[in-house]
Motif scaffolding. Sequence first.
Motif, PDB file in Angstrom:
ATOM      1  N   ASP A  12     -44.810  76.002 -49.137  1.00  8.77           N
ATOM      2  CA  ASP A  12     -45.167  76.364 -50.593  1.00  8.77           C
ATOM      3  C   ASP A  12     -44.331  77.549 -50.677  1.00  8.77           C
ATOM      4  OD1 ASP A  12     -47.421  74.654 -50.488  1.00  8.77           O
ATOM      5  OD2 ASP A  12     -48.700  75.647 -49.814  1.00  8.77           O
ATOM      6  N   ASP A  32     -48.341  74.655 -56.630  1.00 10.73           N
ATOM      7  CA  ASP A  32     -49.160  74.918 -55.512  1.00 10.73           C
ATOM      8  C   ASP A  32     -50.075  76.452 -55.715  1.00 10.73           C
ATOM      9  OD1 ASP A  32     -48.010  73.149 -53.769  1.00 10.73           O
ATOM     10  OD2 ASP A  32     -46.116  74.244 -53.844  1.00 10.73           O
ATOM     11  N   ARG A  85     -53.154  65.422 -58.329  1.00 11.33           N
ATOM     12  CA  ARG A  85     -51.535  64.995 -58.391  1.00 11.33           C
ATOM     13  C   ARG A  85     -51.631  63.376 -58.820  1.00 11.33           C
ATOM     14  NH1 ARG A  85     -48.276  68.986 -56.224  1.00 11.33           N
ATOM     15  NH2 ARG A  85     -49.365  70.309 -54.404  1.00 11.33           N
TER      16      ARG A  85
HETATM   17 MG    MG Z   1     -50.130  72.261 -50.975  1.00 11.40          MG
END
Ligand code: MG
Length: 269
Positions: A198, A68, A124
């Motif tokens: 996060d 992240d 991703r």
């Molecule tokens: Mg994120």
Amino acid sequence: MKQLIRELVVKPGTKFKLDKFDPGETFGYDKHSAADHLTKNVERLSALQYRLYAEGKRALLVVLQGIDAGGKDGTIKHVMTGLNPQGVAVTSFKVPEGPEKRHDYLWRVHQAVPEWGKMGIFNRSHYEDVLVVRVHDLVPKRVWSERYGQINDFERMLSENHVHIVKFLLYISKGEQAKRFRERIEDKEKNWKFSPADIKEREYWDHYIEAYEDMLRKCSKKHAPWFVIPANSKWFRNLAVSQILCDTLEEMDLKFPKSTTDLSKIKFE
Ligand code: MG
Ligand code: AMP
């Protein structure tokens, strides 16, 4: 620059260690010259993409992974800025939902693979299925451990079907992540990027590093190499990614198709 690429590629079959790798490394480049170089690379990328599109016989798949705040969105914005939107598609992979949950994990990925002539960028990817899924035990070890081989087979099949693959792990330090989270909290225009989840995820840092190392060791192949990009400096990250993309496309030796008509005989008023 070619030297740089050799430094950053994960050599297949080696015991790659992330802690030997400095996320703040800039290999002697400075911010000022990097900016000029990036501008040139963005222009080169645009010309190469034009050829890829014209040739229409091969595709380029770019996989972006990173922790992240690692800079996946920023990389797409700064490096892909000169591309013709008609020839490129970005796919962001989120937590699987709906039909994605009722298929094998590669189902949604295969559908997003770029067609010949195009570039596809994965923000991703299928690697989440050996990263977040492994770190949080979303499936048993017996299941995720089989996936490295499955992913290698899948990527080899794609490469044998004219899809060139390059994979980037954007690697930042834990301190840099903290700095970026703080910015997201303090800067009103960045608040939307902040998710309390996060912070929770940050507690799993070491587990992620272990999962990244396994992914890099097991899935960096000649036809689908992993590159580890030191990403604490955004300007270096952009320079390195743009350079590797240009070199990859140049090595493909893309050709404009020959016209099927004798153009010298074409006459019109
Ligand atoms: Mg994120
Ligand atoms: P973001 O990229 O910040 O929008 O977040 C997307 C979230 O989706 C991240 O937390 C990922 O870990 C998660 N995600 C992506 N793919 C998968 C997957 N296959 N299984 C579980 N979570 C995933």
